[in-house]
Design a protein around this motif. Sequence first.
Motif, PDB file in Angstrom:
ATOM      1  N   LEU A   1       0.837  -1.198   0.000  1.00  0.00           N
ATOM      2  CA  LEU A   1       0.000   0.000   0.000  1.00  0.00           C
ATOM      3  C   LEU A   1       0.874   1.252   0.000  1.00  0.00           C
ATOM      4  O   LEU A   1       0.610   2.217  -0.727  1.00  0.00           O
ATOM      5  CB  LEU A   1      -0.914  -0.002   1.217  1.00  0.00           C
ATOM      6  CG  LEU A   1      -1.728   1.280   1.451  1.00  0.00           C
ATOM      7  CD1 LEU A   1      -2.649   1.566   0.284  1.00  0.00           C
ATOM      8  CD2 LEU A   1      -2.512   1.209   2.747  1.00  0.00           C
TER       9      LEU A   1
ATOM     10  N   THR B   1       2.261   1.788  -3.425  1.00  0.00           N
ATOM     11  CA  THR B   1       1.241   2.302  -4.340  1.00  0.00           C
ATOM     12  C   THR B   1       1.025   3.789  -4.124  1.00  0.00           C
ATOM     13  O   THR B   1       0.899   4.567  -5.084  1.00  0.00           O
ATOM     14  CB  THR B   1      -0.080   1.540  -4.147  1.00  0.00           C
ATOM     15  OG1 THR B   1       0.150   0.133  -4.198  1.00  0.00           O
ATOM     16  CG2 THR B   1      -1.076   1.910  -5.232  1.00  0.00           C
TER      17      THR B   1
ATOM     18  N   GLN C   1      -1.454  -0.520  -8.435  1.00  0.00           N
ATOM     19  CA  GLN C   1      -1.538  -1.652  -7.521  1.00  0.00           C
ATOM     20  C   GLN C   1      -0.862  -2.888  -8.100  1.00  0.00           C
ATOM     21  O   GLN C   1      -0.185  -3.639  -7.375  1.00  0.00           O
ATOM     22  CB  GLN C   1      -3.010  -1.952  -7.215  1.00  0.00           C
ATOM     23  CG  GLN C   1      -3.660  -0.919  -6.312  1.00  0.00           C
ATOM     24  CD  GLN C   1      -5.142  -1.154  -6.144  1.00  0.00           C
ATOM     25  OE1 GLN C   1      -5.809  -1.706  -7.022  1.00  0.00           O
ATOM     26  NE2 GLN C   1      -5.677  -0.731  -5.007  1.00  0.00           N
TER      27      GLN C   1
ATOM     28  N   ASP D   1      -5.495  -4.103   1.344  1.00  0.00           N
ATOM     29  CA  ASP D   1      -4.838  -2.830   1.063  1.00  0.00           C
ATOM     30  C   ASP D   1      -5.422  -2.148  -0.162  1.00  0.00           C
ATOM     31  O   ASP D   1      -5.406  -0.912  -0.262  1.00  0.00           O
ATOM     32  CB  ASP D   1      -3.334  -3.049   0.859  1.00  0.00           C
ATOM     33  CG  ASP D   1      -2.584  -3.079   2.179  1.00  0.00           C
ATOM     34  OD1 ASP D   1      -3.019  -2.398   3.123  1.00  0.00           O
ATOM     35  OD2 ASP D   1      -1.568  -3.779   2.270  1.00  0.00           O
ATOM     36  N   GLN D   2      -5.938  -2.918  -1.099  1.00  0.00           N
ATOM     37  CA  GLN D   2      -6.529  -2.301  -2.288  1.00  0.00           C
ATOM     38  C   GLN D   2      -7.767  -1.490  -1.915  1.00  0.00           C
ATOM     39  O   GLN D   2      -7.967  -0.366  -2.410  1.00  0.00           O
ATOM     40  CB  GLN D   2      -6.887  -3.377  -3.310  1.00  0.00           C
ATOM     41  CG  GLN D   2      -5.685  -4.170  -3.813  1.00  0.00           C
ATOM     42  CD  GLN D   2      -6.022  -4.938  -5.087  1.00  0.00           C
ATOM     43  OE1 GLN D   2      -6.382  -4.347  -6.101  1.00  0.00           O
ATOM     44  NE2 GLN D   2      -5.916  -6.249  -5.028  1.00  0.00           N
TER      45      GLN D   2
ATOM     46  N   LEU E   1      -6.732   1.587   0.072  1.00  0.00           N
ATOM     47  CA  LEU E   1      -6.195   2.628  -0.795  1.00  0.00           C
ATOM     48  C   LEU E   1      -7.312   3.535  -1.304  1.00  0.00           C
ATOM     49  O   LEU E   1      -7.167   4.768  -1.336  1.00  0.00           O
ATOM     50  CB  LEU E   1      -5.455   1.994  -1.977  1.00  0.00           C
ATOM     51  CG  LEU E   1      -4.971   2.968  -3.051  1.00  0.00           C
ATOM     52  CD1 LEU E   1      -3.875   3.876  -2.500  1.00  0.00           C
ATOM     53  CD2 LEU E   1      -4.477   2.208  -4.283  1.00  0.00           C
TER      54      LEU E   1
ATOM     55  N   HIS F   1     -10.970  -3.680  -7.309  1.00  0.00           N
ATOM     56  CA  HIS F   1      -9.628  -4.185  -7.048  1.00  0.00           C
ATOM     57  C   HIS F   1      -9.154  -4.997  -8.239  1.00  0.00           C
ATOM     58  O   HIS F   1      -9.943  -5.387  -9.111  1.00  0.00           O
ATOM     59  CB  HIS F   1      -9.580  -5.028  -5.771  1.00  0.00           C
ATOM     60  CG  HIS F   1     -10.416  -6.282  -5.814  1.00  0.00           C
ATOM     61  ND1 HIS F   1     -11.697  -6.345  -5.301  1.00  0.00           N
ATOM     62  CD2 HIS F   1     -10.156  -7.537  -6.293  1.00  0.00           C
ATOM     63  CE1 HIS F   1     -12.186  -7.570  -5.460  1.00  0.00           C
ATOM     64  NE2 HIS F   1     -11.268  -8.305  -6.068  1.00  0.00           N
TER      65      HIS F   1
END
Length: 624
Positions: free
Chosen positions: A294, A297, A324, A519-520, A523, A546
């Motif tokens: 994360l 990214t 990502q 984490d996607q 984000l 995602h």
Amino acid sequence: MSTMTSFTPPAAHATRPDLRGTFGMVGSTHWIATASAQAVLERGGNAFDAAVAGAFVLHVVEPHLNGPGGDMTGVFVTAEEPGAPRVLVGQGPAPAGATIEHYRSEDLDLVPGSGALAAAVPGSVDAWLLLLRDHGTWDLADVLAFAVGYARDGHPLLERVAGTLSTVAGLFREHWPTSAAHWLPDGEAPAPGTVVTNPEYADLLDAVVAAGSGAANRAEAIDLARAAWRERVGAAVEAFVATPHRHADGGDHAGVITAADIAAFSASYEDATTVTFRGYTVAKTGAWGQGPALLATLKILEGLDDAALDPSTELGAHTVIEAQKLALADRDVWYGDPASDDVPLTYLLSEEYAAARRALIGDSASHELRPGDVPGRTTPALPVLRTEYATSAPAGSLPGAPGGGAAAGVGEPTVEVPSPDSPEHTGATRGDTCHIDVVDRWGNMVSATPSGGWLQSSPTVPGLGFCLGTRLQMTWLDEASPSALTPGRRPRTTLTPTLVLRDGEPVIALGSPGGDQQDQWQLLFLLRVLVGGYTPQQAIDAPALHTTSFPGSFWPRTWTPGGAVVEDRLGDDVIAGLVGRGHVVTRAGDWALGRLSAVTRDPATGLLGAAANPRGAQGYAAGR
């Protein structure tokens, strides 16, 4: 908080209010855990007392998402040191007998997704007790009273727990009789809303509390409880897993975990890994977790205009997905346990490296796994890239909602859907978990993601009331991989809570279930709140997406080149634009992706906030 306006404003009002107050706030994935944690705050406990109480309740009320035999990761700050985020390490290592040679001798080419061979040393309970000892104020008996009460006296069974039990009932009856005895008391899965109990677990918690009854002080009492936990759990687990039982590969294997493995583990703390983004400091685990992906990214995206960061637009969704993919490719090649591997994390999170990675984002979707090069280092080989996996066990699938209907990544463990040629369920999951965030009036803040030990992970251990986890499926049976299965090494976990600071003060704690998606989805929240000016509840409610264009962390570890999963509410025009750019899009439904919760704090005013996910009608926030 930022109030920039270059994002598309929320299309509708939030489903729930953003809670505001000055006393204390909790958000979690289950309303009973939230209420229990808030009750601790109301009785004078601090954020750490409350989080531990809520976490043990989650073991009881979300047994399909976590359990005492699993693991956890937390990130927190104390009121005394608000600018020093710390990580609570509740990730146990691989047992001493968990060698690549042994698993290959069992005719395995992957660590199975269910069964005791997939179990790392349980770390969750010891970690929570360590946090309570060092930063809480309550006695252990009072903190555990909520969980003991729900385990002994009962709680209403969630629809999703009932659905999971229905799916694996055949496996329990035919191969896991201890699980059948525990979860199928009349031979069938209980109906949603049935009041269910777990007296074995209640008795175990009472016993470990009693072990500290003669202690000279609170800290000693908790340490005696930790020792009693290790002894009782270790003896029961070693005796039980010695008998072969069904695993996700369709074969019967004995486990390798021993009482000595469990006795040797002790939870710990470490400094958080951080980067800056738009003036904020974002704190995560080290490279033994996926958290730095994360951070990577964010560094890739920081060099772009705000308009390119709006996930609700075609350009923003495309850009976010492509960034990502690059960060996750590095995760799968470079990340591992820093205690065993020299992970080049400083370079991977550097401005120089982020700029090089940013330049790889084009106008069309990449269908490749593209890890980066590190100066002076040989880039490890790519993991085996499988778009499908040949096995005698049922094929993996995207999640299905209880009662039917697809719900890709909805936030529940993905129990495998049987094929016509192999109707037997194995219990293997693509992984999911639960989450809790707490902030108190003194400024203590904690975000934690407990997981593993799902009721469908492996057979219930007699005398304990729970089963072991499956975190070793994060490892590879490949000596060259930084995530190779190695005795004593922590598997790279997907558990990844987040803490955000501004000017040395904590302002947000957040997290989500979701395996590789955690984490996607976080984000999206961070971009919408920190850049787009959304409120936390608006950001949680906004359409999610995602990528699946990387090897999954969970058995059978397949991938979809160019894959993107989106909520339909993203809009037909945006989705069509993504397809036009070459993304392989899966529509997940309107409200299917993510189960985030968050708490907030404004250091200038002392105003606290909380928000939770409406999807699945299960997560709730509370506070005043």
